[in-house]
Design an enzyme around this catalytic site. Structure first.
Site, PDB file in Angstrom:
ATOM      1  N   ASP A 135       0.863  -1.185   0.000  1.00 61.24           N
ATOM      2  CA  ASP A 135       0.000   0.000   0.000  1.00 61.24           C
ATOM      3  C   ASP A 135       0.901   1.237   0.000  1.00 61.24           C
ATOM      4  OD1 ASP A 135      -1.783  -2.096   0.497  1.00 61.24           O
ATOM      5  OD2 ASP A 135      -3.070  -0.859   1.766  1.00 61.24           O
ATOM      6  N   LYS A 198      -6.851   3.208  -3.498  1.00 63.66           N
ATOM      7  CA  LYS A 198      -7.302   3.215  -2.105  1.00 63.66           C
ATOM      8  C   LYS A 198      -7.506   4.659  -1.666  1.00 63.66           C
ATOM      9  CE  LYS A 198      -5.298   1.934   2.409  1.00 63.66           C
ATOM     10  NZ  LYS A 198      -4.217   1.190   3.096  1.00 63.66           N
ATOM     11  N   LYS A 234     -10.238   0.066  -2.719  1.00 56.27           N
ATOM     12  CA  LYS A 234     -10.171  -0.134  -1.268  1.00 56.27           C
ATOM     13  C   LYS A 234     -10.445   1.166  -0.521  1.00 56.27           C
ATOM     14  CE  LYS A 234      -6.993  -1.368   2.478  1.00 56.27           C
ATOM     15  NZ  LYS A 234      -5.654  -1.842   2.868  1.00 56.27           N
TER      16      LYS A 234
END
Lengths: 298, 286
Positions: A135, A198, A234
């Protein structure tokens, strides 16, 4: 190649909010609700990203990931455990034998204020330790300054450093100010090679919101219609109740459809959401409202 | 020119706000002559569940407010009630009380709040002790609130009865969800307005109007409720409350027959009913 950012759709906040209000007012049958909750549980990236994290805390989190609530039958495990690079090895060890992924934040998370060199080393370190997913955060300062090429190149370089690991690109929408910026950043991330986009680090308020996620889902949809490639989504931060999680799933279904309704293409970055879902599932099984005191802390 | 009647909308009281029931339902109550008195919100189990979440969130900070502060707030409720006593007397009369009884009930209710306000910084000493033990420990016991208390208020004396069970629970640091008198709920909701202007933090007292038959089961079984108080004489209901309460070993408190003006209805022992004793063993010599 960086996409053309001049012909993107423009978002009207009032219009988006109206659309969101519709998603939130869908009535869901109790049986579907239970299925929805199980689906949401299977999509969770169980997360601990604190300075006070220890190996014991990470072990405990991994146990929770594998055994959400043992007295409940027929429930899935969560999708992944998300930790700092320093704990990837420990998490990998603790999750051995399960199919739960280990995600690691990298690239000078959460601010991203470091040199590209350091960010790449950070990423490589996490991958070497065994991370299945990375991430990363984008450079919001450069993005807001209009230096889109810089942001694009940085993501592409990190993607290369990831090797086989999946790359999730955190836009940190709480710092991007407008929905149009969110759309722009989504385009840059997707074209630079993100497997997932995300919303947030969880360290900045506001974190994930339905409107921001809606805009990002639209970017994913347009990219899919153009190229046939599916990008994951996400939302992370601030999603703590089952009710909100179900609203996200309703939106996902209505914007992107069934193909995205699984953990390969949709994740929730959350921690307290897990216990709330478990409490709702026990409630639906027993008819008795539950207390957090009877569920393990993660 | 004559004025139009301004009818009051009676709503629920949850978390320091006056929401309508999420179910959108209502029930009617009549005066003693059978005329429509008001439409009341018919609270659902979900309203109760929401109230529990709010009461739980409010409990820690309420319990840790200083004893002086809690006492001041209870006294403040009494002050506010004093200022609006005519309204309460007329509502009690509308619900069928005689003028004399209504007046007594309101006065007693105000005095009862003052009574418990006074106990705020005293009951702890009353129920705490240093215990003699034969090992080398300093052993002492103190009381702590049980947490979230669900209360089914009495049908009769709807204002005094409600205050008589709510005041000892909150002065002890608990937060409560009260189901008001089913047949005489007006004063409970007007009392919520008094609470709302008395510095009582939102969520400390939550008041629902509705049916016992529908809500008592959930009030007794909810795992996040620590104690349940039932005021009434329905033996069957008491039995089912006891059974459901056993799920998380809720403390059950039943007040069967009561004239709430009776002086036995104000006592520090009623505070103790929703307190948990904690005993500490402190090593003294090794």
């Amino acid at each position: 190649m960086i996409p053309n950012l001049n012909n993107l759709p423009v978002y009207d906040t009032t219009g988006v909010n109206e659309r969101i209000a519709r998603f939130c007012s869908r009535s869901i049958k109790s049986s579907s609700k239970v299925e929805g909750l199980k689906l949401a549980l299977s999509m969770i990236d169980l997360t601990t990203l604190e300075g006070k994290d220890t190996t014991r805390k990470v072990q405990q989190l991994c146990y929770k990931a594998m055994h959400p609530h043992d007295t409940l039958k027929n429930i899935p495990t969560v999708a992944a455990v998300c930790v700092y690079p320093a704990f990837v090895k420990e998490a990998k060890k603790a999750l051995h034998g399960s199919d739960i992924q280990v995600a690691s934040v990298a690239t000078a998370f959460p601010s991203g204020q470091s040199s590209l060199e350091v960010k790449l080393l950070d990423t490589k370190f996490a991958v070497d330790q065994g991370a299945d997913e990375i991430d990363m955060v984008i450079s919001r300062g450069e993005f807001l300054a209009g230096n889109y090429q810089y942001v694009f190149d940085e993501i592409a370089a990190v993607k290369e450093a990831c090797g086989k690991a999946h790359l999730k690109v955190i836009l940190e929408t709480g710092e991007l100010d407008t929905l149009d910026n969110v759309r722009k950043a989504s385009e840059i991330a997707i074209y630079a090679g993100a497997d997932f986009i995300k919303t947030s680090t969880g360290k900045i308020q506001p974190a994930a919101t339905l409107p921001v996620t809606y805009v990002m889902l639209n970017a994913i949809k347009d990219y899919y219609l153009k190229t046939g490639k599916m990008i994951g989504m996400k939302p992370a931060g601030g999603i703590s109740t089952s009710k909100i999680a179900l609203q996200y799933l309703v939106m996902l279904n209505e914007v992107l459809g069934e193909k995205w309704m699984n953990k390969n293409y949709f994740r929730f970055g959350a921690s307290s959401l897990t216990n709330d879902i478990l409490m709702q599932l026990v409630k639906s099984e027993t008819g008795i409202y539950q207390s957090i005191n009877y569920f393990s802390k993660d | 020119m004559s004025r139009l009647d301004i009818q009051k909308t009676y709503k629920l009281y949850i978390g320091g706000k006056f929401p309508r029931t999420e179910s959108g339902r209502y029930f009617t109550i009549n005066d003693s002559k059978g005329n429509l008195l008001a439409n009341m919100c018919l609270a659902s189990r979900k309203d109760f569940r929401n109230a529990v979440v709010i009461a739980r969130n409010a409990q820690n900070s309420w319990a840790s407010a200083s004893a002086l502060n809690k006492g001041q707030i209870l006294y403040r409720i009494a002050e506010m009630l004093e200022g609006r006593k005519e309204q309460f007397i007329s509502e009690l009369i509308a619900q069928g009380e005689t003028a004399a009884n209504a007046k007594t009930e309101v006065h007693e209710a105000i005095d009862r709040l003052v009574y418990y306000a006074g106990w705020s910084d005293k009951y702890q000493q009353f129920f705490s002790a240093v215990n003699p033990v034969s090992s080398s420990h300093f052993n002492f016991s103190g009381v702590e609130p049980v947490g979230v208390v669900a209360i089914i208020a009495p049908e009769n004396q709807p204002l005094l009865g409600l205050i008589s069970v709510v005041a000892p629970a909150i002065v002890g640091g608990n937060t409560v969800i009260v189901l008001a008198s089913e047949t005489k709920p007006l004063t409970a909701i007007s009392f919520a307005e008094v609470l709302n202007s008395s510095d009582v933090p939102g969520g400390v007292v939550n008041i629902l109007t509705g049916k016992k038959a529908e809500l008592a089961g959930q009030m007794a079984s909810h795992m996040d409720v620590n104690s349940i108080i039932y005021c009434g004489t329905d033996e069957k209901l008491m039995k089912s409350i006891s059974e459901s309460a056993s799920l998380n070993v809720k403390r059950t408190i039943f007040y069967k027959k009561h004239d709430w003006t009776n002086e036995l209805c104000e006592s520090p022992y009623l505070i103790e009913k929703t307190q948990e004793v904690k005993t500490t063993w402190h090593p003294t010599e090794i």
